[in-house]
Scaffold this motif. Sequence first.
Motif, PDB file in Angstrom:
ATOM      1  N   ALA A 160      46.549  67.206   0.327  1.00 23.79           N
ATOM      2  CA  ALA A 160      45.161  67.315   1.013  1.00 23.79           C
ATOM      3  C   ALA A 160      45.103  66.641   1.909  1.00 23.79           C
ATOM      4  O   ALA A 160      43.938  67.610   1.944  1.00 23.79           O
ATOM      5  CB  ALA A 160      44.774  66.566  -0.362  1.00 23.79           C
ATOM      6  N   VAL A 161      45.030  66.014   2.274  1.00 19.83           N
ATOM      7  CA  VAL A 161      44.758  65.564   3.173  1.00 19.83           C
ATOM      8  C   VAL A 161      44.773  65.996   4.762  1.00 19.83           C
ATOM      9  O   VAL A 161      43.900  66.217   5.955  1.00 19.83           O
ATOM     10  CB  VAL A 161      45.578  64.025   3.960  1.00 19.83           C
ATOM     11  CG1 VAL A 161      45.211  63.015   5.278  1.00 19.83           C
ATOM     12  CG2 VAL A 161      45.137  62.776   2.831  1.00 19.83           C
ATOM     13  N   ALA A 162      45.871  66.726   5.344  1.00 15.25           N
ATOM     14  CA  ALA A 162      46.567  68.021   5.580  1.00 15.25           C
ATOM     15  C   ALA A 162      45.064  68.900   5.672  1.00 15.25           C
ATOM     16  O   ALA A 162      44.831  69.820   6.668  1.00 15.25           O
ATOM     17  CB  ALA A 162      47.788  68.111   5.697  1.00 15.25           C
ATOM     18  N   ALA A 163      44.726  69.417   4.485  1.00 20.34           N
ATOM     19  CA  ALA A 163      44.124  70.552   4.261  1.00 20.34           C
ATOM     20  C   ALA A 163      43.083  70.202   4.677  1.00 20.34           C
ATOM     21  O   ALA A 163      42.244  70.695   5.271  1.00 20.34           O
ATOM     22  CB  ALA A 163      44.238  70.906   2.459  1.00 20.34           C
ATOM     23  N   LEU A 164      42.076  68.517   4.763  1.00 22.96           N
ATOM     24  CA  LEU A 164      41.104  68.731   5.424  1.00 22.96           C
ATOM     25  C   LEU A 164      41.326  68.350   6.124  1.00 22.96           C
ATOM     26  O   LEU A 164      40.548  67.955   6.751  1.00 22.96           O
ATOM     27  CB  LEU A 164      40.836  66.965   3.920  1.00 22.96           C
ATOM     28  CG  LEU A 164      40.366  67.719   2.631  1.00 22.96           C
ATOM     29  CD1 LEU A 164      40.184  66.249   2.574  1.00 22.96           C
ATOM     30  CD2 LEU A 164      38.719  68.399   2.733  1.00 22.96           C
ATOM     31  N   HIS A 165      42.441  68.193   6.949  1.00 27.33           N
ATOM     32  CA  HIS A 165      42.827  68.548   8.725  1.00 27.33           C
ATOM     33  C   HIS A 165      41.291  66.113   8.678  1.00 27.33           C
ATOM     34  O   HIS A 165      41.681  65.918   9.734  1.00 27.33           O
ATOM     35  CB  HIS A 165      41.296  68.926   9.662  1.00 27.33           C
ATOM     36  CG  HIS A 165      42.079  70.678   9.270  1.00 27.33           C
ATOM     37  ND1 HIS A 165      43.098  70.793   9.625  1.00 27.33           N
ATOM     38  CD2 HIS A 165      41.137  71.322   8.260  1.00 27.33           C
ATOM     39  CE1 HIS A 165      43.101  72.317   9.163  1.00 27.33           C
ATOM     40  NE2 HIS A 165      42.011  72.510   8.493  1.00 27.33           N
TER      41      HIS A 165
END
Length: 83
Positions: free
Chosen positions: A23-28
Amino acid sequence: MNIKVLGPGCHNCKTLHKATEEAVAALHKEGEVQIEYVQNMDEIQKFPIFATPGLVIDGEVVHQGKPLPNAQRIQELIQSRSH
């Protein structure tokens, strides 16, 4: 932002930790968000949760137990607290 995944290391806890990272990666937001996997029961008991795994964003418990939130739901929880 600080996110803690609380759990003793069981399969569900590891699954929640992985979904949180996704989730954190997808939100950059990798540089803005610190993810901590807390497995120490003394530390976990400092939070008002009754079932693991727990998810804490900036000190607030936003999820506990099952069913586990998926990465999309975790993104929503992160975004609702990033204002």
